[in-house]
Design an enzyme around this catalytic site. Structure first.
Site, PDB file in Angstrom:
ATOM      1  N   PHE A 123       0.846  -1.191   0.000  1.00  0.00           N
ATOM      2  CA  PHE A 123       0.000   0.000   0.000  1.00  0.00           C
ATOM      3  C   PHE A 123       0.887   1.249   0.000  1.00  0.00           C
ATOM      4  CE2 PHE A 123      -2.899   3.086   1.947  1.00  0.00           C
ATOM      5  CZ  PHE A 123      -4.102   2.788   1.350  1.00  0.00           C
ATOM      6  N   ASP A 147       1.871  -5.337   8.482  1.00  0.00           N
ATOM      7  CA  ASP A 147       0.698  -4.497   8.328  1.00  0.00           C
ATOM      8  C   ASP A 147      -0.510  -5.419   8.153  1.00  0.00           C
ATOM      9  OD1 ASP A 147      -1.413  -2.934   7.354  1.00  0.00           O
ATOM     10  OD2 ASP A 147      -0.009  -1.429   6.596  1.00  0.00           O
ATOM     11  N   LYS A 150     -11.772  -0.929   8.148  1.00  0.00           N
ATOM     12  CA  LYS A 150     -12.032  -1.884   7.061  1.00  0.00           C
ATOM     13  C   LYS A 150     -12.866  -3.029   7.628  1.00  0.00           C
ATOM     14  CE  LYS A 150      -8.099  -0.133   4.579  1.00  0.00           C
ATOM     15  NZ  LYS A 150      -6.666  -0.188   4.339  1.00  0.00           N
ATOM     16  N   ARG A 170     -12.007  -4.416  -7.391  1.00  0.00           N
ATOM     17  CA  ARG A 170     -11.825  -5.303  -6.239  1.00  0.00           C
ATOM     18  C   ARG A 170     -13.198  -5.616  -5.677  1.00  0.00           C
ATOM     19  NH1 ARG A 170      -7.971  -2.835  -1.883  1.00  0.00           N
ATOM     20  NH2 ARG A 170      -9.637  -1.271  -1.983  1.00  0.00           N
TER      21      ARG A 170
HETATM   22  C1  LIG Z   1      -5.937   0.876   4.296  1.00  0.00           C
HETATM   23  C2  LIG Z   1      -4.476   0.741   4.473  1.00  0.00           C
HETATM   24  C3  LIG Z   1      -3.736   1.767   5.060  1.00  0.00           C
HETATM   25  C4  LIG Z   1      -4.433   3.052   5.464  1.00  0.00           C
HETATM   26  O1  LIG Z   1      -3.689   3.910   6.245  1.00  0.00           O
HETATM   27  P1  LIG Z   1      -4.421   5.171   6.899  1.00  0.00           P
HETATM   28  O2  LIG Z   1      -3.395   5.810   7.721  1.00  0.00           O
HETATM   29  O3  LIG Z   1      -5.600   4.662   7.659  1.00  0.00           O
HETATM   30  O4  LIG Z   1      -4.911   6.049   5.792  1.00  0.00           O
HETATM   31  C5  LIG Z   1      -2.382   1.562   5.237  1.00  0.00           C
HETATM   32  N1  LIG Z   1      -1.788   0.407   4.850  1.00  0.00           N
HETATM   33  C6  LIG Z   1      -2.488  -0.601   4.275  1.00  0.00           C
HETATM   34  C7  LIG Z   1      -1.807  -1.861   3.879  1.00  0.00           C
HETATM   35  C8  LIG Z   1      -3.862  -0.450   4.060  1.00  0.00           C
HETATM   36  O5  LIG Z   1      -4.562  -1.430   3.487  1.00  0.00           O
END
Ligand SMILES: *Cc1c(COP(=O)(O)O)cnc(C)c1O
Length: 415
Positions: free
Chosen positions: A136, A213, A239, A388
């Site tokens: 991400f 993560d 989520k 998705r």
């Molecule tokens: C959704 C997501 C984020 C989101 O980060 P925010 O700080 O909440 O905007 C970060 N890393 C991954 C892998 C995600 O899926």
């Protein structure tokens, strides 16, 4: 609608009928009514739906905890909420014993804090961080920013975009210069479920730490953080945990690192051993509390607890079983009606290497998604050409997946 499409919807209806978690869907706030009703919501991996219990809880928090108890609520319950809720998330969803998980900040900020914490604990000579080009964006940007800030080097992995990072790819780059490996347990695009136990072991064998993560896995796939000796983890609560837009994230720091005095860089007053003494210097609170920086987002935490309660009643094993069945069904539906229309599958077929969404590719998907949203069928679009289908096991029905796949096929025929 062809006979094949109809049998897809019939099969989905039978699966919904037999679904042992069907009762969970009724726990959610109905998504609209009449002409506005959402016919299929397939984005629970981006923004989970609210639970009915959360609407009631928020009302109670406003009227009672905030409206009536006012400032007294800090003493009565709010000061400890980040660690109390963290412990519950840890126990029910992460395989983490108490005292290692805290709810705070956003995932982005917690990534920064934990990567910096890991680097400040790294022995001299360990100056490299391993990460992958398919992670991400925020994960990549934060790690790259810290590398620039501290003069570190990055070892980029470039996994297959339709799959993800494999243990042998990590084994090939870690060595005595590696401080940290930063990966997602479930990849946000492909849904690849990384082999967390094997990769953690490989990093440890090289003397490095791991930061997982869990944004796309928390609430749908077990991580067993303690059993797998994970060092650090972060995850998202809006989520699959349905905490609501901007609900705070969670961080896990293994007890052995807390006991060794691992420190995060944003030493605010709320992570102080005695915040209300307001003394001249920062004295870190004992344990995971020291990873809090500022005033916790109390309203944002209200919704998270309701999904943890529901997940505990449903059981994580049953949730994972439904997640696998939903993605399996969706891939079969893809084979039946979308593969023949030239749609590409961007997710692996092995169920044990897959999280809880299915990624599909086609040049016309931007337009297809715009039309679907207008029809109250809501998947998400990812640049440049991916849909998705997020399948949240607590709320998603098989008929929702079937409807989306059927309409995608019809729209491809029509355009
Ligand atoms: C959704 C997501 C984020 C989101 O980060 P925010 O700080 O909440 O905007 C970060 N890393 C991954 C892998 C995600 O899926």
């Amino acid at each position: 609608m062809s006979a094949g499409d109809r049998s897809l919807l019939t099969r989905a209806a039978a699966l919904d009928e037999a679904d042992p978690l069907a009762w969970c869907a009724d726990a959610f706030v109905p998504a609209g009514e009449g002409a506005q009703v959402v016919r299929a919501y397939l984005d629970g991996n981006s923004l989970g739906r609210p639970l009915r219990a959360t609407a009631a809880r928020l009302e109670h928090v406003v009227a009672h905890d905030w409206g009536t108890r006012l400032i007294r609520s800090w003493d009565e319950q709010w000061m400890d909420l980040p660690t109390r809720l963290g412990d519950r998330i840890g126990r029910v969803l992460l395989g983490a014993a108490p005292g290692q998980t805290v709810v705070a900040d956003s995932t982005t900020v917690l990534l920064y804090k934990l990567v910096r914490a890991a680097m400040s604990a790294a022995p001299a000579g360990r100056t490299r961080i391993v990460l992958d080009s398919e992670n991400f964006p925020t994960d990549r940007y934060v790690v790259a920013g810290i590398a620039a800030e501290l003069g570190l080097e990055l070892d980029w992995l470039h996994p297959d975009p339709a799959a993800g990072v494999r243990p042998e790819e990590v084994a090939a780059v870690v060595d005595e210069r590696t401080a940290l490996v930063v990966l997602s347990q479930v990849a946000y695009k492909s849904a690849w479920l990384a082999d967390l136990p094997a990769i953690t072991q490989i990093a440890h064998d090289a003397g490095a730490l791991v930061l997982w993560d869990l944004c796309h896995s928390a609430g749908v796939v077990a991580a067993d953080l303690d059993a797998n000796q994970v060092d650090l983890a972060v995850g998202c609560s809006y989520k699959f945990l349905n905490g609501g837009p901007g609900a705070p994230a969670f961080a896990y720091v293994a007890r052995r690192h807390l006991e060794a005095g691992m420190r995060q860089p944003i030493q605010g007053w709320m992570g102080h051993a005695q915040p209300f003494v307001m003394g001249p210097e920062h004295v870190p609170a004992p344990g995971i509390r020291s990873f809090i920086s500022g005033t916790p987002a109390i309203l944002g935490m209200a919704g998270i607890a309701d999904t943890v309660d529901l997940a505990e009643r449903a059981g994580l094993a049953a949730i994972r079983a439904k997640s696998v069945a939903l993605t399996e069904f969706t891939i079969e539906a893809y084979d039946d009606v979308l593969a023949p229309r030239g749609v590409r599958l961007g997710t692996v077929r092995e169920a044990d290497r897959r999280g809880s969404h299915v990624s599909l590719g086609h040049d016309r998907f931007r337009q297809v998604v715009a039309t679907l949203w207008g029809e109250h069928i809501v998947p998400d679009f990812r640049e440049p050409d991916a849909i998705r289908l997020g399948l949240a096991p607590l709320s998603t029905r098989y008929t929702e997946a079937a409807l989306a796949v059927t309409r995608i096929a019809e729209l491809l025929d029509a355009s």
